[in-house]
Scaffold this active site. Structure first.
Site, mmCIF file in Angstrom:
data_model
loop_
_atom_site.group_PDB
_atom_site.id
_atom_site.type_symbol
_atom_site.label_atom_id
_atom_site.label_comp_id
_atom_site.label_asym_id
_atom_site.label_seq_id
_atom_site.Cartn_x
_atom_site.Cartn_y
_atom_site.Cartn_z
ATOM 1 N N ASP A 1 70.158 64.587 27.215
ATOM 2 C CA ASP A 1 68.744 64.336 27.489
ATOM 3 C C ASP A 1 68.584 63.857 28.931
ATOM 4 O O ASP A 1 69.204 62.852 29.316
ATOM 5 C CB ASP A 1 68.247 63.262 26.503
ATOM 6 C CG ASP A 1 66.729 63.126 26.497
ATOM 7 O OD1 ASP A 1 66.098 63.322 27.554
ATOM 8 O OD2 ASP A 1 66.190 62.811 25.421
ATOM 9 N N SER B 1 55.157 72.598 39.897
ATOM 10 C CA SER B 1 54.241 73.524 39.222
ATOM 11 C C SER B 1 52.995 73.677 40.079
ATOM 12 O O SER B 1 52.672 72.792 40.883
ATOM 13 C CB SER B 1 53.837 72.960 37.857
ATOM 14 O OG SER B 1 52.776 73.710 37.306
ATOM 15 N N TYR C 1 50.678 66.322 32.420
ATOM 16 C CA TYR C 1 51.531 67.348 33.053
ATOM 17 C C TYR C 1 51.216 67.438 34.551
ATOM 18 O O TYR C 1 52.118 67.462 35.386
ATOM 19 C CB TYR C 1 51.293 68.683 32.348
ATOM 20 C CG TYR C 1 52.221 69.802 32.765
ATOM 21 C CD1 TYR C 1 53.530 69.857 32.286
ATOM 22 C CD2 TYR C 1 51.799 70.801 33.634
ATOM 23 C CE1 TYR C 1 54.386 70.894 32.656
ATOM 24 C CE2 TYR C 1 52.638 71.837 34.010
ATOM 25 C CZ TYR C 1 53.939 71.876 33.522
ATOM 26 O OH TYR C 1 54.781 72.901 33.902
ATOM 27 N N ALA D 1 52.603 64.328 36.263
ATOM 28 C CA ALA D 1 54.062 64.368 36.410
ATOM 29 C C ALA D 1 54.465 65.324 37.531
ATOM 30 O O ALA D 1 55.342 65.010 38.347
ATOM 31 C CB ALA D 1 54.703 64.798 35.085
HETATM 32 N N1 LIG Z 1 56.689 78.777 32.639
HETATM 33 C C1 LIG Z 1 55.711 78.428 33.455
HETATM 34 O O1 LIG Z 1 54.643 79.047 33.500
HETATM 35 C C2 LIG Z 1 55.914 77.254 34.372
HETATM 36 C C3 LIG Z 1 54.973 77.062 35.406
HETATM 37 C C4 LIG Z 1 55.139 75.994 36.263
HETATM 38 C C5 LIG Z 1 56.196 75.127 36.109
HETATM 39 N N2 LIG Z 1 57.085 75.315 35.083
HETATM 40 C C6 LIG Z 1 58.188 74.365 34.963
HETATM 41 O O2 LIG Z 1 59.406 75.075 34.962
HETATM 42 C C7 LIG Z 1 60.410 74.264 34.343
HETATM 43 C C8 LIG Z 1 61.157 75.128 33.332
HETATM 44 O O3 LIG Z 1 60.256 75.459 32.280
HETATM 45 P P1 LIG Z 1 60.342 76.848 31.528
HETATM 46 O O4 LIG Z 1 59.161 77.617 31.910
HETATM 47 O O5 LIG Z 1 61.681 77.430 31.720
HETATM 48 O O6 LIG Z 1 60.118 76.329 30.016
HETATM 49 P P2 LIG Z 1 61.081 76.380 28.728
HETATM 50 O O7 LIG Z 1 60.374 75.612 27.683
HETATM 51 O O8 LIG Z 1 61.449 77.782 28.458
HETATM 52 O O9 LIG Z 1 62.422 75.642 29.186
HETATM 53 C C9 LIG Z 1 62.495 74.240 29.348
HETATM 54 C C10 LIG Z 1 63.893 73.805 28.971
HETATM 55 O O10 LIG Z 1 63.986 72.377 29.201
HETATM 56 C C11 LIG Z 1 64.712 71.822 28.129
HETATM 57 N N3 LIG Z 1 64.391 70.396 27.960
HETATM 58 C C12 LIG Z 1 63.225 69.869 27.525
HETATM 59 N N4 LIG Z 1 63.312 68.547 27.428
HETATM 60 C C13 LIG Z 1 64.566 68.206 27.828
HETATM 61 C C14 LIG Z 1 65.246 66.976 27.967
HETATM 62 N N5 LIG Z 1 64.658 65.813 27.640
HETATM 63 N N6 LIG Z 1 66.519 66.999 28.415
HETATM 64 C C15 LIG Z 1 67.134 68.167 28.731
HETATM 65 N N7 LIG Z 1 66.532 69.366 28.620
HETATM 66 C C16 LIG Z 1 65.255 69.389 28.172
HETATM 67 C C17 LIG Z 1 64.277 72.636 26.908
HETATM 68 O O11 LIG Z 1 65.185 72.499 25.823
HETATM 69 C C18 LIG Z 1 64.212 74.029 27.490
HETATM 70 O O12 LIG Z 1 65.442 74.722 27.335
HETATM 71 C C19 LIG Z 1 59.665 73.085 33.692
HETATM 72 O O13 LIG Z 1 59.811 71.954 34.532
HETATM 73 C C20 LIG Z 1 58.225 73.559 33.689
HETATM 74 O O14 LIG Z 1 57.335 72.485 33.706
HETATM 75 C C21 LIG Z 1 56.969 76.367 34.212
#
Ligand SMILES: NC(=O)c1ccc[n+]([C@@H]2O[C@H](COP(=O)([O-])OP(=O)(O)OC[C@H]3O[C@@H](n4cnc5c(N)ncnc54)[C@H](O)[C@@H]3O)[C@@H](O)[C@H]2O)c1
Length: 269
Positions: free
Chosen positions: A77, A160, A173, A176
């Site tokens: 975590d 983001s 969000y 953060a």
């Molecule tokens: N997908 C989008 O549109 C988007 C846009 C802007 C920013 N983001 C950011 O990109 C990053 C990746 O997100 P994503 O799109 O791949 O989403 P996702 O949900 O596919 O992947 C997020 C991963 O983080 C892991 N995770 C969550 N909590 C955790 C913890 N406490 N400890 C360790 N691992 C943990 C999850 O298990 C998951 O595998 C995030 O920070 C998200 O906020 C995503």
């Protein structure tokens, strides 16, 4: 010069942008410690990455690297400092040092006005999306600084478009992610004299499970509905974000620090 291979810790590695970053770095010859919670979060109503997904990413990355041992899984975590410290220590022990840390772990919650969001959901969003980046910096920056000069350490985070836009029903969000952008700018200045840079990417709507959950929070038909908001008219692919993160991790980004780079198909315009 650091010994080969260059070594990175990537959080959020089981799926989405973190997984794509592991695969891209492995293809480019990096050794990677791929860290993920690999379990659900009881505060959140949607599934997070699984242990099976993390294992699959590590196996595929090993195949693409042509060397199975080049990428290792680490379940933990990002909110827990001792756990993140152990991940960094494992990377250093296996590969002789750390060259890059990529904070990609993230979660989302909201869908109602800020004052109505359950406190445990608000806490999860702040503690993972901002606290997890602080925790990774606390554990990884000293390791980046343990490399002998001249260093080329890289601390990277996934912010983001929400860092700069006021998105309704996603207040924690947005808070953060704005915090991540501020952290990166401050770290960049603190590290500037030490050969370590700090940069972030700000993705737009990217086809990963967190966007499926965002669509649910907004009562949309599906994540594809976000495509129309982006000038490029489509969702981004996780690999497109990973490509920029890999560039930032590599030697050619040496002139950049404190940058928060939009990879958003024009969403912020
Ligand atoms: N997908 C989008 O549109 C988007 C846009 C802007 C920013 N983001 C950011 O990109 C990053 C990746 O997100 P994503 O799109 O791949 O989403 P996702 O949900 O596919 O992947 C997020 C991963 O983080 C892991 N995770 C969550 N909590 C955790 C913890 N406490 N400890 C360790 N691992 C943990 C999850 O298990 C998951 O595998 C995030 O920070 C998200 O906020 C995503």
């Amino acid at each position: 010069m650091s010994p080969e291979p260059r070594c990175a810790v990537v959080t959020g590695a089981a799926r989405g942008i973190g997984a794509a970053t592991v695969l891209t770095l492995a293809e480019q010859g990096w050794a990677v410690l791929a860290m993920d919670l690999a379990a659900g979060d009881p505060a959140l109503p949607y599934p997070l990455g699984s242990a099976a997904e993390l294992t699959g990413v590590v196996a595929e990355a090993g195949r693409r690297a042509g060397r199975p041992g080049r990428v290792r899984a680490f379940i933990g975590d990002v909110r827990d400092h001792d756990t993140v410290l152990a991940a960094v220590a494992e990377a250093e022990q296996h590969w002789g040092g750390l060259d890059a840390a990529v904070a990609a772990a993230g979660v989302i919650a909201g869908g109602v006005p800020q004052w109505e969001v359950p406190i445990d959901q608000e806490r999860a969003v702040l503690d993972v999306n901002l606290g997890g980046v602080l925790t990774l910096a606390r554990a990884a920056v000293p390791a980046l600084l343990r490399r002998e000069p001249p260093r080329h350490g890289r601390f990277l985070a996934v912010a983001s478009a929400a860092a700069t836009r006021g998105l309704p029903l996603l207040a924690a969000y947005c808070a953060a992610k704005a915090g991540v952008a501020g952290l990166i700018r401050a770290l960049a200045v603190e590290l500037a004299a030490h050969g370590v840079t700090a940069n972030a990417v700000s993705p737009g709507s990217t086809a990963t499970p967190i966007l499926d959950e965002s669509a649910r929070l907004y009562d949309l038909g599906g994540a594809g509905d976000f495509a129309a908001q982006q000038p490029i008219g489509r969702l981004l692919r996780a690999g497109e974000i990973a490509a920029v993160l890999a560039f930032l991790a590599g030697p050619h980004s040496s002139g950049m620090t404190g940058a928060v780079v939009p990879v958003d198909g024009g969403l912020a315009l």
